[in-house]
Design a protein around this motif. Sequence first.
Motif, short mmCIF file in Angstrom:
data_model
loop_
_atom_site.label_atom_id
_atom_site.label_comp_id
_atom_site.label_asym_id
_atom_site.label_seq_id
_atom_site.Cartn_x
_atom_site.Cartn_y
_atom_site.Cartn_z
N MET A 1 0.29 9.87 7.44
CA MET A 1 0.80 8.79 7.68
C MET A 1 2.26 8.99 6.98
SD MET A 1 -0.16 4.60 6.20
CE MET A 1 -1.55 4.66 7.05
N THR A 2 3.45 8.40 7.93
CA THR A 2 4.68 8.66 7.41
C THR A 2 4.88 7.54 6.20
OG1 THR A 2 5.58 7.07 8.94
CG2 THR A 2 5.29 9.25 9.58
N GLN A 3 6.09 7.88 5.57
CA GLN A 3 6.66 6.93 4.45
C GLN A 3 6.69 5.50 5.07
OE1 GLN A 3 9.45 8.62 2.03
NE2 GLN A 3 8.78 7.52 0.22
N ASP A 4 7.37 5.32 6.11
CA ASP A 4 7.80 4.34 6.79
C ASP A 4 6.51 3.21 7.14
OD1 ASP A 4 9.82 2.42 7.86
OD2 ASP A 4 9.28 3.18 9.66
N LEU A 5 5.61 3.96 7.84
CA LEU A 5 4.35 3.42 8.23
C LEU A 5 3.62 2.99 7.05
CD1 LEU A 5 2.68 2.74 10.50
CD2 LEU A 5 1.63 4.94 10.50
N ALA A 6 3.62 3.61 6.05
CA ALA A 6 2.82 3.33 4.75
C ALA A 6 3.56 2.08 4.39
CB ALA A 6 2.77 4.45 3.72
N ALA A 7 4.64 1.91 4.14
CA ALA A 7 5.58 0.91 3.69
C ALA A 7 5.13 -0.24 4.50
CB ALA A 7 7.12 1.05 3.49
N LYS A 8 5.15 -0.42 5.72
CA LYS A 8 4.94 -1.30 6.69
C LYS A 8 3.26 -1.89 6.51
CE LYS A 8 8.27 -0.17 10.07
NZ LYS A 8 8.47 0.20 11.77
N ALA A 9 2.56 -0.80 6.50
CA ALA A 9 0.94 -1.12 6.11
C ALA A 9 0.78 -1.90 4.85
CB ALA A 9 0.23 0.17 6.05
N ASP A 10 1.56 -1.51 3.97
CA ASP A 10 1.63 -2.19 2.48
C ASP A 10 2.23 -3.50 2.48
OD1 ASP A 10 0.39 0.13 1.17
OD2 ASP A 10 2.43 1.07 0.37
N ALA A 11 3.19 -3.56 3.42
CA ALA A 11 3.83 -5.14 3.37
C ALA A 11 3.00 -5.94 4.18
CB ALA A 11 5.25 -5.04 4.22
N ALA A 12 2.12 -5.55 5.35
CA ALA A 12 1.35 -6.14 5.89
C ALA A 12 0.14 -6.58 4.99
CB ALA A 12 0.74 -5.53 7.40
N ARG A 13 -0.38 -5.90 4.24
CA ARG A 13 -1.42 -5.78 3.28
C ARG A 13 -1.09 -7.19 2.41
NH1 ARG A 13 -1.88 -0.77 2.81
NH2 ARG A 13 -3.25 0.48 4.34
N ASP A 14 0.24 -7.05 2.07
CA ASP A 14 0.37 -7.83 0.83
C ASP A 14 0.65 -9.16 1.55
OD1 ASP A 14 0.64 -5.98 -1.03
OD2 ASP A 14 3.00 -5.63 -0.90
#
Length: 35
Positions: A1-14
């Motif tokens: 998982m790319t860093q950008d995708l991981a950041a988006k996934a974290d934001a969605a979870r939050d």
Amino acid sequence: MTQDLAAKADAARDALADCDGVLVAFSGGVDSSVV
């Protein structure tokens, strides 16, 4: 998982964690398979 995708996934979870409840509907399309 790319860093950008991981950041988006974290934001969605939050964002979802702040909700009282969540409803997820799957249409069977490509976008739903990502969810």
